[in-house]
Design a protein around this motif. Structure first.
Motif, short mmCIF file in Angstrom:
data_model
loop_
_atom_site.label_atom_id
_atom_site.label_comp_id
_atom_site.label_asym_id
_atom_site.label_seq_id
_atom_site.Cartn_x
_atom_site.Cartn_y
_atom_site.Cartn_z
N LEU A 12 19.16 7.16 3.17
CA LEU A 12 18.97 5.82 1.89
C LEU A 12 20.12 5.78 1.79
O LEU A 12 21.18 6.22 1.76
CB LEU A 12 17.72 5.94 1.32
N GLN A 13 21.03 4.28 1.92
CA GLN A 13 22.02 4.33 1.29
C GLN A 13 22.36 4.44 -0.18
O GLN A 13 22.70 3.05 -0.95
CB GLN A 13 22.79 2.91 1.92
N ASN A 14 22.29 5.68 -0.71
CA ASN A 14 21.78 4.85 -2.20
C ASN A 14 22.17 6.65 -2.77
O ASN A 14 22.85 7.54 -1.84
CB ASN A 14 20.69 5.21 -2.94
N ASP A 153 17.89 -1.91 8.95
CA ASP A 153 19.32 -2.43 8.15
C ASP A 153 17.98 -3.20 6.48
O ASP A 153 18.74 -3.60 5.74
CB ASP A 153 19.16 -4.09 9.03
N GLN A 156 17.84 -0.56 4.26
CA GLN A 156 19.31 -0.21 3.77
C GLN A 156 19.94 -1.87 3.40
O GLN A 156 21.16 -1.13 2.32
CB GLN A 156 20.27 0.01 4.96
N ARG A 163 24.60 1.89 -2.66
CA ARG A 163 25.25 1.42 -1.13
C ARG A 163 25.89 2.61 -1.14
O ARG A 163 27.20 2.78 -0.75
CB ARG A 163 25.84 0.68 -1.12
N ALA A 165 26.21 6.07 -0.60
CA ALA A 165 25.47 7.63 -0.23
C ALA A 165 26.43 8.88 -0.47
O ALA A 165 27.45 8.63 -0.19
CB ALA A 165 24.73 7.38 2.04
N ARG A 171 22.51 7.68 12.21
CA ARG A 171 20.60 7.46 12.35
C ARG A 171 21.19 7.95 13.82
O ARG A 171 21.27 8.00 14.73
CB ARG A 171 20.65 5.77 12.02
#
Lengths: 313, 323
Positions: A12-14, A153, A156, A163, A165, A171
Motif C-alpha cells: 500500500l502506497q502509504n 491502481d 493506490q 504515497r 511507502a 507487485r
C-alpha cells in the motif's frame, strides 16, 4: 466449465499502515455499499464487487479463436492496513445461443463470461496459465491482469494515502484457474513477479475459492518481499548495523502479517496444507524471519559489547 | 477429548441485505410535467379517464396468473418537483387525488421525482439514489473489448454500442476522415444506436436527466435498490395533512392504508406516447445497471415460492401502455 482469475498484490502506497476506518474509505468503490471488514486474526478489508463488461477472444493454448461475452467480477482488498490487492475473476460457461445477446442478459449473470461456439476447458485453462499466457504480444484476448491492475491502481491512487511507502517492492500477479474434480493444486513461479495456480476442487465453484486464491497471493507476495529485503540487506557482505538497518522495513511492516489460511473456508484448508508440505511456504517464511531476528540479536550483542568496552576504557 | 467445532463470526465482515415487501405489479397511473398541472384539473381528468380501463385489465390479468387469484396490485403517481417547482403540495395534490377519484382510481402511493436524485430527512438521513445507480452502471461493451483499457466513456453519457469516430480533422493531420456510422452492440442486421445523456453539470451543481431519474424510479418500484443494505425511502404515511412546501413532503407517501406493497415484481406504466423516447432511454440505462446479486436472488426466491415466474432480465419486468 472453469473459473479463471488474476490477483495483483502490492505494498500500500502509504508511509505507515492505515487504520480500519481509513481502509473503509479507501475501499468504498460504490455508493451505498459497505466495505466488509474482519478483525480476527488480522484486519482484512474487502471492497464491494464491481463488474466490467467484456466481449473478446479468450486465451487458448491451441490458438483457436473462442469468443466470450459477459462480465468480469472485481474487488480490492487491504490486509493488515498494509498489503493491497486488486482481484478479478470470471466463471466461463457455454452460451445457449450462438450469437451475442442483449446486454441485460449478461448483467443477470454477474461474473459470468459465456462462450459462443466450441471450446474445451483444458484448452482455455492451459491458454490462461501456460507460458504463452496473456499480457504477452499475441492478439488481443481477455486481459484480467489489466482489470485487476486498474483496481489495484484505484486503491493506490486514493487521496487518503500519502504515497510515501517505506520501501519499493514490485507487485506480483497470480493467475489462477479453478475446476471441479479430484482435489489437486499446482502453484508455479514463472518470472520474478508472475505466478500461476491450477486448482481442482470437489463440488461446485463458490466465491470461497477466490478467497483462497487471494490468501495465497497475499502470502506469496509477503514471502517474495521478505526475500527481496533480506537479499538487499546483503547479510555477511556488509556491516552488521547497516544490514540491520536495511532489514528494519521487514520488521516494521511485514513480519506480523503472516497468517496463512486465516480467511479460508474449512473445506479448502487442505489445499493450503498441501502447499505447506511442498514447497512449505511457512517453513521458508519462518527461516527468513529467524534470519532477520538473528541479525538483529547479533547486532544488539555487538552494540552491547561495544558499549561495555567503551565503559571499561 | 473429542474435537470441538468452533464457529466465529464478525458482523462487520458479513453483508446484510434487507428484504422488501413486494406486490405482483406496481402500476404507475401517470407522469405529468408541471405544465400539465398548470393546464388545470381537466388535463388530469383526461389522463385518469384513459388509464382507468387499463388498470382494470391489469388487475384481471394478474388475478388469472396468481394461484388463488389473490393478486397484489399497487398504484403510484410520480410528481415532478425536480425540474420545476410549481404550486405547493397542499394546493396541487388534493386536485390530483380528486381527479383520480372521479374515475374510481385510488392512488396508493405518491412519490417525488426529486427523491430519485437526492432525499434528506431526519428519518432516513441523506440518500442519493441517483449516485447509487450511477455506480452500478456496467457499460455494454462493443466487440473486441478485452479489459485491457478502461471502458470508453463520454462523461455523463451512456450508449448501447460504439459511437461514430470523430470526423473533425485533428490539428496538423491533414484530411478529415469520412463519416463512419455508430453501431449497436446487440444489433439484428441493422443498428438502432441510442446515446443517452445521464446528467449535466453547471459549476458544482449536477442535474440528472429525466430518463436517468425515471430509471431510478423503475428500480425503486421493483424493490431492487439498497443503501448500505437497507431499503431506501420506504413509504410513509402522511400525518398532519399536506405540507405547504415540497421539501416537507416525504419521498414516497402512502395514501391508502390498505394498499398492497409499493414495490413489486413487475411494473406497468400507463403513459402518453410523448414519453416513448424517454422510456427508450430508460431501457437503455436499465439494461446496463447491475443490480446486486443478493437482492436479485431474494426477489427470485420469493416469487418462486408463490408460484410466480419472473423474467430473468430486469428490463423484461417493465411494461408500458402508451396511450
Amino acid at each position: 466449465m472453469l473459473v479463471m482469475g488474476e490477483v495483483h498484490t502490492g505494498l500500500l502506497q502509504n508511509s505507515g499502515e492505515i487504520s480500519e476506518s481509513t481502509c473503509r474509505q479507501v475501499l468504498a468503490l460504490m455508493a451505498g455499499e459497505t466495505v466488509r471488514v474482519s478483525r480476527r486474526p488480522i484486519v482484512h478489508a474487502l471492497s464491494p464487487e464491481r463488474l466490467t463488461g467484456v466481449d473478446c477472444a479468450l486465451p487458448t493454448a491451441s490458438r483457436s479463436r473462442v469468443r466470450g461475452v459477459g462480465t468480469v467480477m472485481s474487488r480490492c482488498a487491504v490486509t493488515g492496513g498494509r498489503v493491497a490487492q486488486g482481484s478479478s475473476y470470471v466463471r466461463v460457461v457455454r452460451s445457449e445461443a450462438d450469437r451475442r445477446l442483449p446486454w441485460s442478459h449478461y448483467l443477470a449473470r454477474p461474473g459470468v463470461v459465456e462462450v459462443l461456439g466450441k471450446a474445451k476447458a483444458a484448452d482455455l485453462a492451459e491458454g490462461f496459465t501456460g507460458d504463452s499466457a496473456p499480457g504477452g504480444t499475441g492478439g488481443a484476448c481477455l486481459n484480467l491482469g489489466a482489470v485487476s491492475g486498474r483496481f489495484l491502481d484505484l486503491v493506490q491512487a486514493s487521496p487518503l494515502l500519502d504515497r510515501r511507502a517505506p520501501f519499493k517492492i514490485p507487485r506480483t500477479s497470480l493467475r489462477w484457474v479453478a475446476e471441479t474434480g479430484e482435489p489437486s493444486i499446482r502453484f508455479t513461479l514463472h518470472t520474478e513477479q508472475e505466478r500461476t495456480l491450477r486448482l481442482t476442487h470437489p463440488g461446485p465453484f463458490t466465491p470461497a475459492v477466490v478467497d483462497l486464491c487471494e490468501d495465497l497471493a497475499t502470502h506469496d507476495w509477503l514471502l517474495t518481499s521478505l526475500l527481496v529485503i533480506v537479499e538487499r540487506a546483503r547479510i555477511g557482505g556488509t556491516q552488521g548495523a547497516q544490514a540491520v538497518a536495511r532489514l528494519a522495513p521487514a520488521i516494521d511492516h511485514l513480519m506480523h502479517l503472516w497468517m496463512p489460511a486465516a480467511r479460508v473456508e474449512e473445506w479448502l484448508t487442505p489445499f493450503w496444507e498441501s502447499l505447506e508440505r511442498r514447497p512449505g511456504f511457512s517453513r521458508q517464511w519462518r527461516s527468513l524471519v529467524d534470519r532477520v531476528r538473528d541479525q538483529v540479536a547479533m547486532n544488539t550483542l555487538a552494540l552491547l559489547n561495544a558499549t561495555a568496552e567503551a565503559g571499561r576504557r | 477429548m473429542t474435537p470441538v467445532h468452533a464457529t466465529f463470526g464478525e458482523v462487520a465482515a458479513e453483508r446484510r441485505i434487507a428484504s422488501v415487501p413486494l406486490s405482483h405489479v406496481s402500476v404507475e397511473l401517470g407522469h405529468l410535467y408541471m405544465e400539465d398541472y398548470e393546464a388545470g384539473p381537466d388535463r388530469l381528468r383526461e389522463q385518469f379517464a384513459r388509464v382507468a380501463p387499463w388498470l382494470a385489465t391489469v388487475r384481471a390479468l394478474w388475478r388469472e396468473r396468481v394461484p388463488g387469484g389473490r393478486a397484489r396490485v399497487s398504484t403510484c403517481f410520480l410528481v415532478d418537483d425536480y425540474f420545476s417547482r410549481f404550486s405547493t403540495p397542499a394546493e396541487l395534490l388534493p386536485m390530483v387525488l380528486d381527479a383520480a377519484a372521479e374515475h374510481d382510481l385510488t392512488i396508493d402511493y405518491l412519490a417525488r421525482e426529486s427523491a430519485c436524485a437526492h432525499f434528506e430527512d431526519a428519518r432516513s438521513g441523506g440518500v442519493e439514489l441517483a449516485r447509487l445507480v450511477e455506480d452500478r452502471l456496467v457499460d455494454d461493451p462493443p466487440p473486441e473489448t478485452d479489459g485491457s483499457r478502461p471502458p470508453v466513456k463520454e462523461t455523463g453519457w451512456l450508449c448501447n454500442g460504439s459511437r461514430s469516430p470523430r470526423t473533425t480533422p485533428m490539428q496538423a493531420m491533414g484530411k478529415a476522415r469520412p463519416w463512419e456510422p455508430p453501431a449497436q452492440n446487440a444489433k439484428r442486421a441493422h443498428s438502432i444506436f441510442v446515446d443517452v445523456e445521464l446528467w449535466d453539470e453547471r459549476g458544482p451543481r449536477r442535474t440528472w436527466s429525466c430518463p436517468f431519474l425515471a430509471a431510478v424510479w423503475q428500480l425503486l418500484r421493483l424493490g431492487l435498490l439498497r443503501s448500505d443494505g437497507h431499503v431506501p425511502l420506504p413509504p410513509v404515511a402522511l400525518d398532519g395533512g399536506w405540507p405547504r412546501d415540497w421539501d416537507g413532503l416525504p419521498a414516497v407517501v402512502r395514501l391508502n392504508p390498505q394498499a398492497a406493497p409499493f414495490s413489486a415484481y413487475t411494473t406497468l406504466s400507463v403513459l402518453s406516447p410523448r414519453f416513448l423516447p424517454v422510456e427508450l432511454a430508460v431501457r437503455t440505462i436499465l439494461s446496463q445497471v447491475a443490480v446486486d446479486d443478493e437482492v436479485l436472488r431474494q426477489v427470485a426466491t420469493r416469487s418462486e415460492s408463490e408460484g410466480v415466474r419472473l423474467e430473468e432480465e430486469l428490463v423484461d419486468r417493465i411494461s408500458y401502455v402508451f396511450i
